[in-house]
Scaffold this active site. Structure first.
Site, short mmCIF file in Angstrom:
data_model
loop_
_atom_site.label_atom_id
_atom_site.label_comp_id
_atom_site.label_asym_id
_atom_site.label_seq_id
_atom_site.Cartn_x
_atom_site.Cartn_y
_atom_site.Cartn_z
N GLY A 199 -3.61 -7.46 22.61
CA GLY A 199 -2.78 -7.44 21.40
C GLY A 199 -1.79 -8.57 21.29
O GLY A 199 -0.98 -8.60 20.36
N ASP A 221 2.81 -22.07 14.19
CA ASP A 221 3.95 -21.17 14.35
C ASP A 221 5.10 -21.87 15.06
O ASP A 221 6.25 -21.82 14.60
CB ASP A 221 3.50 -19.93 15.13
CG ASP A 221 4.64 -18.99 15.45
OD1 ASP A 221 4.98 -18.16 14.59
OD2 ASP A 221 5.20 -19.07 16.57
N GLY A 237 7.22 -9.17 18.60
CA GLY A 237 7.07 -7.72 18.68
C GLY A 237 8.02 -7.01 17.74
O GLY A 237 9.06 -7.56 17.34
N VAL A 294 13.17 -17.23 14.65
CA VAL A 294 12.85 -18.04 15.84
C VAL A 294 13.13 -17.23 17.09
O VAL A 294 14.23 -16.74 17.30
CB VAL A 294 13.70 -19.33 15.88
CG1 VAL A 294 13.35 -20.15 17.13
CG2 VAL A 294 13.48 -20.17 14.63
N LYS A 344 9.13 -23.17 13.77
CA LYS A 344 10.34 -22.86 14.52
C LYS A 344 11.06 -24.14 14.95
O LYS A 344 12.29 -24.20 14.94
CB LYS A 344 9.99 -22.00 15.72
CG LYS A 344 9.43 -20.63 15.33
CD LYS A 344 8.86 -19.88 16.52
CE LYS A 344 8.28 -18.54 16.10
NZ LYS A 344 7.62 -17.82 17.21
N ARG A 373 0.85 -1.19 0.00
CA ARG A 373 0.00 0.00 0.00
C ARG A 373 0.89 1.25 0.00
O ARG A 373 1.28 1.73 1.07
CB ARG A 373 -0.92 -0.01 1.21
CG ARG A 373 -1.91 -1.17 1.21
CD ARG A 373 -2.90 -1.06 2.36
NE ARG A 373 -2.25 -1.18 3.65
CZ ARG A 373 -1.99 -2.35 4.24
NH1 ARG A 373 -2.31 -3.48 3.64
NH2 ARG A 373 -1.40 -2.38 5.42
#
Length: 430
Positions: free
Chosen positions: A189, A203, A306, A134, A207, A49
């Site tokens: 969150g 997920d 994060g 990882v 890993k 975008r």
């Protein structure tokens, strides 16, 4: 002496992680240049975008044509943080073909096609680094690939997904149910709107494949990893764990067989003793426990996700790759010389905690014990509670194979006195 011509970096993706990578490259430019021996310049940013405002990024650098960006020929390093399989795979291989090294955070792609990507990097004499794939900021890939290169790693046991650890920690510490804990993780969150990849173990399985491949010098793909989610874990399971002096974690477990001829990789919920270091990992943090011949037991702990933590790992790889570039060298590539067999889950041996709903009458325990004996599964402890004709029977086994335990449970379900199997959970970390 510092080289004045900058090393040019192309950034693929400018979301939470990508924007943080760009910010650190700008705000820490002088420090990065001093550590590398040359300036690094953000030469282009590929996004989906283009009209979105991206603070601190020159709009003239933004493009929607990622392929053209990696084909430029003057790009030294491509940082890929878009995720997914395509177009990431094609963009990475194109980058190698046009002379760039690659830093990636793409665990799904590396778990599925890591061997092919490493081969492409080697063919073109370029680096492929992926510390951020990882456990976020936790240094783990490089210690396994370099610091422990002279050692023999036997086991990697870890919490590698912060969302699931937050949920299970909340259930264990407050008595909350699964959905209640998931709702809180979403509100804070920690969980995505669709948490499937996290709570069903996809997920963590990606890993685990990466970690097992590096630790055991063997190609381990995502399809080789046994995966079991945690959505069926209940408050009752936590009460049972507490009675055993345990808690419950979603674990990624990579092990070398005792005879050294095979390895396994698996992800599933497990009871773990409160005395084990992983039991004290709280909230959304990650931790990985490594066991090897010479160094013994090592634990790596920290924030596993994060923007800032993941960007930290990306920038660490960027510095290493840029140094290699200046020296005309490449870092370690794939090490798969051992080519060990990857065993199926049925061969995995561990302890089990089985909770049965049974009729409260004489002889039930004897029937259940006979079934376990007939399938070669030794019982460690049994606890029975009964009331008004119904009872619960909790059996904890000694170490047994998954295949033998599966046969045992199938036979138990056929007993008239067994009303149902309330839960089955593995017991790890002992």
């Amino acid at each position: 002496m510092m080289r004045t011509r900058p090393l040019k970096v192309a950034l693929l993706g400018c979301g939470v992680v990508g924007s943080e990578v760009a910010r650190i490259m700008t705000t820490h430019a002088d420090d990065l240049a001093a550590r590398i021996g040359a300036p690094v310049e953000l030469a282009g940013v590929a996004v989906r975008r283009p009209g979105k405002v991206r603070e601190g990024i020159d709009p003239d650098l933004v493009t929607t044509d990622a392929t053209a960006l990696v084909k430029r020929g003057d790009i030294d390093v491509v940082v890929e943080v878009i995720g997914g399989i395509e177009p990431a795979r094609s963009l990475i291989t194109t980058a190698f073909e046009h002379g760039a090294s690659v830093v990636s955070a793409n665990k799904a792609l590396l778990a599925q096609d890591g061997a092919a990507l490493h081969a492409a990097a080697e063919e073109h004499g370029r680096d492929l680094y992926y510390e951020a794939a990882v456990a976020g900021a936790i240094p783990l890939i490089r210690p396994l690939r370099e610091s422990l290169a002279g050692d023999k790693v036997n086991r990697v046991l870890g919490i590698v997904n912060g969302t699931t650890n937050f949920i299970l920690d909340k259930m264990g510490s407050t008595g909350a149910g699964y959905q209640e804990a998931l709702d809180e993780a979403t509100a804070l969150g920690y969980a995505e709107a669709d948490p499937t990849a996290d709570v069903e173990g996809f997920d963590a399985a990606a890993k685990a494949a990466i970690l097992a491949g590096i630790a055991f010098h063997t190609r381990v793909r995502l399809d080789d990893v046994y995966r079991e989610g945690m959505s069926e874990v209940t408050a009752a399971d936590f009460r049972s764990a507490s009675e055993m002096g345990c808690t419950i974690k979603l674990l990624a477990i990579c092990e070398r067989a005792a005879d050294g001829g095979s390895v396994t990789a698996r992800v599933h919920p497990a009871m773990i003793p409160l005395s084990h270091p992983l039991a004290s990992v709280r909230g959304a943090y990650n931790a990985v426990f490594v066991e090897s011949d010479a160094s013994g037991q090592l634990m790596f702990y920290g924030p596993g996700a994060g923007g800032s933590p993941t960007a930290s790992a990306v920038l660490g790889d960027l510095v290493a790759v840029c140094r290699n570039r200046l020296n005309g060298a490449t870092g370690p590539g794939e090490s798969a010389y051992a080519a060990l067999r990857v065993s199926p889950m049925g061969e995995v041996v561990t302890r089990y905690h089985i909770s049965l709903d049974v009729a409260d009458k004489p002889g039930v325990l004897a029937q259940v014990a006979t079934v376990f004996a007939e399938h070669g599964v030794s019982i460690d402890t049994v606890r029975q509670q009964g009331k008004d004709g119904e009872a619960s029977l909790v059996v904890v086994t000694h170490r047994a194979s998954d295949a033998s335990l599966t046969g045992t449970v199938e036979a138990l379900r056929k007993l008239d006195t067994v009303r149902g199997v309330a839960s089955i959970m593995r017991v790890e970390g002992e």
